[in-house]
Scaffold this motif. Structure first.
Motif, PDB file in Angstrom:
ATOM      1  N   ARG A 111       0.828  -1.208   0.000  1.00  0.00           N
ATOM      2  CA  ARG A 111       0.000   0.000   0.000  1.00  0.00           C
ATOM      3  C   ARG A 111       0.861   1.256   0.000  1.00  0.00           C
ATOM      4  O   ARG A 111       0.575   2.213  -0.717  1.00  0.00           O
ATOM      5  CB  ARG A 111      -0.909   0.025   1.234  1.00  0.00           C
ATOM      6  N   ASN A 150       0.108   3.497  -3.332  1.00  0.00           N
ATOM      7  CA  ASN A 150      -0.796   4.639  -3.174  1.00  0.00           C
ATOM      8  C   ASN A 150      -0.243   5.972  -3.682  1.00  0.00           C
ATOM      9  O   ASN A 150      -1.013   6.755  -4.238  1.00  0.00           O
ATOM     10  CB  ASN A 150      -1.275   4.752  -1.729  1.00  0.00           C
ATOM     11  N   MET A 205      -6.619  -4.355  -0.351  1.00  0.00           N
ATOM     12  CA  MET A 205      -5.336  -5.025  -0.584  1.00  0.00           C
ATOM     13  C   MET A 205      -5.427  -6.488  -0.152  1.00  0.00           C
ATOM     14  O   MET A 205      -4.897  -7.373  -0.817  1.00  0.00           O
ATOM     15  CB  MET A 205      -4.201  -4.321   0.164  1.00  0.00           C
TER      16      MET A 205
END
Length: 102
Positions: free
Chosen positions: A28, A32, A48
């Protein structure tokens, strides 16, 4: 008196959950920022988890090492998850929809 196996199973399961959780946080953190730059929403922990739920932990470590070595982490991550979806570096579905309008 309880059996020793009940305590051992709990400790093994907690270690495995933490290991996968750390990998999920890592992916992540790397995915991101590029998603924010493209105007896409951030990937949540639950999303996720759904994306990588069928992937064994040892394969997640392989995925991490391959993505770390690549020039573009995000592109390599999505390619490794589903290479059939792409053809010559572009998404197959996007181009066909674009030309179907005319």
């Amino acid at each position: 008196m309880e059996h020793i196996g009940t305590r051992l199973n709990r400790s093994i399961n907690k270690a495995r959950q933490t290991e996968r959780g750390e990998l999920m946080k890592y992916f992540r953190a790397r995915l991101n920022p590029s998603r924010a730059g493209e105007g896409l929403p951030e990937i949540t922990m639950s999303r996720m988890g759904k994306i990588i739920e069928q992937i064994p932990t040892k394969d997640l470590y392989y995925l991490k090492s391959v993505c770390d070595r690549s020039k573009h982490f995000s592109k390599k991550f999505w390619w490794e998850l589903n290479p059939e979806k792409y053809e010559n570096g572009t998404t197959i579905g996007k181009q066909s929809k674009k030309f179907d309008r005319y």
